[in-house]
Scaffold this motif. Structure first.
Motif, PDB file in Angstrom:
ATOM      1  N   PHE A   9      -8.919   4.618  -4.839  1.00 51.20           N
ATOM      2  CA  PHE A   9      -8.866   5.351  -3.788  1.00 51.20           C
ATOM      3  C   PHE A   9      -7.412   5.933  -3.654  1.00 51.20           C
ATOM      4  CE2 PHE A   9     -12.191   2.384  -2.372  1.00 51.20           C
ATOM      5  CZ  PHE A   9     -13.135   3.239  -2.346  1.00 51.20           C
ATOM      6  N   HIS A  66      -7.876   9.938   3.177  1.00 51.62           N
ATOM      7  CA  HIS A  66      -7.652   8.535   2.738  1.00 51.62           C
ATOM      8  C   HIS A  66      -7.386   7.403   4.036  1.00 51.62           C
ATOM      9  CE1 HIS A  66      -5.078   5.295   1.149  1.00 51.62           C
ATOM     10  NE2 HIS A  66      -5.743   5.297   0.132  1.00 51.62           N
ATOM     11  N   ILE A 122     -11.075   6.212   4.717  1.00 44.16           N
ATOM     12  CA  ILE A 122     -11.457   5.437   3.664  1.00 44.16           C
ATOM     13  C   ILE A 122     -10.876   3.916   3.918  1.00 44.16           C
ATOM     14  CG2 ILE A 122     -11.390   4.609   1.310  1.00 44.16           C
ATOM     15  CD1 ILE A 122     -11.394   7.797   0.733  1.00 44.16           C
ATOM     16  N   ARG A 139     -12.061  -0.095   4.731  1.00 44.76           N
ATOM     17  CA  ARG A 139     -11.876  -1.313   3.972  1.00 44.76           C
ATOM     18  C   ARG A 139     -11.087  -2.475   4.698  1.00 44.76           C
ATOM     19  NH1 ARG A 139      -9.390   0.085  -1.222  1.00 44.76           N
ATOM     20  NH2 ARG A 139     -10.662  -1.826  -2.050  1.00 44.76           N
ATOM     21  N   ALA A 195     -13.565  14.136  -1.742  1.00 46.47           N
ATOM     22  CA  ALA A 195     -13.749  12.855  -1.784  1.00 46.47           C
ATOM     23  C   ALA A 195     -15.179  12.253  -1.709  1.00 46.47           C
ATOM     24  CB  ALA A 195     -13.127  12.244  -0.391  1.00 46.47           C
ATOM     25  N   TRP A 209     -17.743   6.115  -1.859  1.00 40.41           N
ATOM     26  CA  TRP A 209     -16.742   6.795  -1.314  1.00 40.41           C
ATOM     27  C   TRP A 209     -17.615   7.558  -0.011  1.00 40.41           C
ATOM     28  CZ3 TRP A 209     -11.572   8.954  -3.076  1.00 40.41           C
ATOM     29  CH2 TRP A 209     -11.380   8.335  -3.979  1.00 40.41           C
ATOM     30  N   ARG A 240     -18.153   4.886   3.018  1.00 37.60           N
ATOM     31  CA  ARG A 240     -16.916   4.291   3.578  1.00 37.60           C
ATOM     32  C   ARG A 240     -16.457   5.346   4.550  1.00 37.60           C
ATOM     33  NH1 ARG A 240     -15.137  -0.264   2.080  1.00 37.60           N
ATOM     34  NH2 ARG A 240     -15.384  -1.221  -0.114  1.00 37.60           N
ATOM     35  N   ILE A 241     -16.450   6.734   4.004  1.00 35.74           N
ATOM     36  CA  ILE A 241     -16.087   7.802   4.835  1.00 35.74           C
ATOM     37  C   ILE A 241     -17.130   8.000   6.038  1.00 35.74           C
ATOM     38  CG2 ILE A 241     -15.947  10.330   4.915  1.00 35.74           C
ATOM     39  CD1 ILE A 241     -14.690  10.252   2.130  1.00 35.74           C
TER      40      ILE A 241
END
Length: 112
Positions: A2, A34, A37, A41, A80, A87, A90-91
């Motif tokens: 990432f 980012h 993301i 996380r 992304a 990816w 997460r987004i």
């Protein structure tokens, strides 16, 4: 991996130090994505203070980018999510927790 997304395509910025120096920093649009993301996380979980702060930072930056540089924001987002299902997951989870960020992404995608 990432971080590779974050640091690719850096921009130059002036740093205040003596007479000033040029430094390379992540592009704002990549930084905003980012943050989406990273918010998902966080080890402390999605409701942690740090995760909420990440989402708030993404929202603020995305709001400015949606007005001044919507194409850049859209391209960073598309880049992304094209990097694979993890990816995208997460987004999308972060966008699900941030209606404002989701609205901003929809806005830049609809403007064409």
């Amino acid at each position: 991996h990432f971080l590779n997304f974050l640091i690719s395509e850096p921009i130059q910025a002036a740093a205040v130090y003596r007479d000033g120096i040029l430094i390379r920093i992540p592009s704002p649009e990549r930084y905003a994505i980012h943050k989406l993301i990273v918010a998902d996380r966080r080890r402390e979980g999605p409701d942690s203070i740090k995760s909420r702060k990440d989402l708030m930072q993404a929202e603020i930056l995305m709001a400015a980018l949606a007005q001044d540089r919507p194409t850049d924001l859209e391209e960073a987002y598309e880049d992304a999510i094209s990097r694979g299902p993890r990816w995208r997951e997460r987004i999308e989870r972060s966008l699900g927790r941030s209606p404002e960020a989701a609205r901003l992404i929809e806005t830049v995608q609809r403007r064409e």
